[in-house]
Scaffold this active site. Structure first.
Site, PDB file in Angstrom:
ATOM      1  N   SER A   1       0.824  -1.206   0.000  1.00  0.00           N
ATOM      2  CA  SER A   1       0.000   0.000   0.000  1.00  0.00           C
ATOM      3  C   SER A   1       0.861   1.260   0.000  1.00  0.00           C
ATOM      4  CB  SER A   1      -0.933   0.011   1.219  1.00  0.00           C
ATOM      5  OG  SER A   1      -0.195   0.161   2.423  1.00  0.00           O
TER       6      SER A   1
ATOM      7  N   CYS B   1      -2.828  10.916   0.850  1.00  0.00           N
ATOM      8  CA  CYS B   1      -1.643  10.262   1.401  1.00  0.00           C
ATOM      9  C   CYS B   1      -0.812  11.330   2.093  1.00  0.00           C
ATOM     10  CB  CYS B   1      -0.820   9.580   0.308  1.00  0.00           C
ATOM     11  SG  CYS B   1       0.738   8.894   0.939  1.00  0.00           S
TER      12      CYS B   1
ATOM     13  N   MET C   1       0.937   5.744   8.264  1.00  0.00           N
ATOM     14  CA  MET C   1       0.478   6.666   7.240  1.00  0.00           C
ATOM     15  C   MET C   1       0.468   8.077   7.823  1.00  0.00           C
ATOM     16  SD  MET C   1      -1.177   3.635   7.607  1.00  0.00           S
ATOM     17  CE  MET C   1      -2.899   3.782   8.064  1.00  0.00           C
TER      18      MET C   1
END
Length: 399
Positions: A66, A104, A318
Site C-alpha cells: 500500500s 496520502c 500513514m
C-alpha cells in the site's frame, strides 16, 4: 496483428515520508486521462502494474504494498492563495480499481518539492537559502496543506541529517502543516466525530461488541484497543499480514466502522473503498523492538499504535493516520488519549512498527463540538528517478 508502440509520459518517481509514488503533471498526461474517469484509472493501473494476481508488480512501477502503489497528479491550483492542486490515487494491487477517497500524508511531503522543481512556483519567489512554504490544495478531501520546503542555493534541498523511522537514509527535514484537518464533509454527522461520540460500542458479528473511537481528521480512522482484539500493540507486520483470519477480522471491523461513520451505505461497499477509513489499534507505552532491530523504550513514547492500510498492517504509519492519532490524543475521552495516559496535550509521540513519530495537534471545543485548527509533523522527501514512464497503448488503456 499490429502492435502499437508504447507511450512515453513525463513522470517523476519520488519518496515522500515512508511512501513512494509516481508523480505526474496534469498537462503531461494523455488527453483522455486529464479528467477523472476510466481512462485515467486504466492509465494509472498500468503504470503501477495492477491488477497483479501475483502481487509483485513486476510489470509496473509499483512495489506491491500500500505504501508503494501510489500515483499523484499535480496541476496549477484552482484555488485562490494556493500554489498547486494535488490529487492522489491509491492503486489497488490485486483488484482493478483506483481509490480516490482520501489523501496520502506521506506523499504530501513530496508535493512541495515537486511543485518547485517543476515550475509551478515563480523562481523570483524563492529565497536563495532558507525555507519556502508551498500552499497545496488537497483535491481529494478539499483541504489545505502547507509544505515548508528547505531551499539551498535557490534550489530544493534534498540531502540532510534528518532521520525518519521507516526510512533507511537521512535527508532534509520538511515540515508539514495540515490546516483544519477534520474532514467535515465525511460521515453523516458532518463533524470530526460523525457518530457524535468520543467512544462508541461497535457491534461486529463474529467478533462481539468492541469499544471504538471513530474520527475524521487527516483521514477517517477507526481506533480500537489492542487488548480488546487479542493483541499487545507491539506487533510487527509478520504477526498480522500472514494471518488470514486476523486480516479478515480487521476488515470486518473496518467495514462496520465505515457504515457507522456514514462513509458507506452497506458493508459490501467497503470492498470498493479500501483506502478509507483506516483501522488502527492502540495500547499504552511499552518496550518493544522495531522492525529494524532498534529497541524502543516505553519512556520514549506516549503510546503504541498499529494501523492497517489497504488490508495489510502498515510497515510504519500513514501520515494522514498520524494526523488522526495526534488529534484524537489531544481530546480527553478518546481511546487514543486514554492509551496515552489521559489528560490534555498538544503533541504526542507514538510507537509504530518501524520506530517512533511525533505529531502536534491542538484541539479545542467550540459550541460543544471538537475542532482542530492545525496538525504538524516533520517528514522528508527525495526524487528517486525522473524522466518518462512507458505505457502500452493497446486496449484503450489510455483512451
Amino acid at each position: 496483428m499490429d502492435f502499437t508502440p508504447q507511450l512515453r509520459i513525463p513522470a517523476t518517481y519520488m519518496r515522500g515520508g515512508t511512501s513512494k509514488g509516481v508523480f505526474f503533471r496534469l498537462d503531461d498526461l494523455p488527453e483522455a486521462a486529464r479528467v477523472p474517469g476510466p481512462a485515467r484509472d486504466a492509465l494509472l493501473m498500468r503504470v503501477i502494474g495492477s491488477p497483479d494476481p501475483y502481487a509483485k508488480h513486476t510489470d509496473g512501477m509499483g512495489g506491491a504494498t500500500s505504501s508503494t502503489s501510489k500515483c499523484v497528479i499535480i496541476s496549477k491550483s484552482s484555488k485562490p492563495d494556493h500554489d498547486v492542486d494535488y490529487l492522489y490515487g491509491q492503486v489497488a494491487i490485486g483488484e482493478p480499481f483506483v481509490d480516490w477517497s482520501g489523501n496520502c500524508g506521506n506523499l504530501s511531503t513530496a508535493v512541495g518539492p515537486f511543485a518547485i522543481a517543476n515550475g509551478f512556483i515563480d523562481r523570483a519567489r524563492l529565497p536563495q537559502h532558507g525555507s519556502f512554504a508551498v500552499r497545496i490544495w488537497q483535491a481529494n478531501i478539499g483541504k489545505t496543506i502547507v509544505c515548508h520546503v528547505p531551499i539551498a542555493n535557490g534550489e530544493v534541498q534534498e540531502t540532510g541529517d534528518f532521520e525518519l523511522d521507516g526510512v533507511t537514509f537521512p535527508a532534509a527535514e520538511i515540515v508539514l502543516e495540515f490546516v483544519d484537518p477534520a474532514d467535515d464533509a465525511e460521515g453523516d454527522g458532518g463533524a470530526m466525530f460523525p457518530t457524535g461520540n468520543l467512544v462508541d460500542d461497535l457491534e461486529v458479528p463474529g467478533i462481539g461488541t468492541i469499544k471504538a473511537t471513530m474520527i475524521n481528521a487527516g483521514i477517517p480512522t477507526v481506533f480500537v484497543n489492542a487488548k480488546d482484539i487479542g493483541y499487545s500493540g507491539s506487533e510487527l507486520q509478520e504477526a498480522i499480514n500472514a494471518d488470514v483470519q486476523a486480516l479478515a477480522m480487521f476488515e470486518s471491523l473496518r467495514a462496520h466502522g465505515a457504515v457507522r461513520m456514514g462513509l458507506i451505505a452497506t458493508l459490501g461497499d467497503a470492498q470498493k473503498r479500501q483506502h478509507t477509513p483506516k483501522i488502527a489499534f492502540v495500547a499504552p507505552a511499552a518496550d518493544y523492538v522495531a522492525s529494524s532491530g532498534k529497541k524502543i523504550a516505553a519512556g520514549e513514547i506516549d503510546l503504541q499504535v498499529r494501523a492497517l492500510s489497504m488490508g495489510k498492517l502498515h510497515h510504519a504509519m500513514m501520515g494522514t493516520a498520524a494526523v488522526a492519532i495526534g488529534t484524537a490524543a489531544a481530546i480527553p475521552g478518546t481511546l487514543v488519549n486514554a492509551a496515552a495516559g489521559g489528560g490534555e496535550r498538544q503533541a504526542v509521540r507514538f510507537g509504530h512498527p518501524s520506530g517512533t513519530l511525533r505529531v502536534g495537534a491542538e484541539a479545542v471545543k467550540v459550541d460543544d463540538q471538537w475542532t482542530v485548527k492545525k496538525a504538524i509533523m516533520s517528514r522528508s522527501a527525495r526524487v528517486l528517478m525522473e524522466g518518462h514512464v512507458r505505457v502500452p497503448a493497446e486496449h484503450g488503456a489510455v483512451g
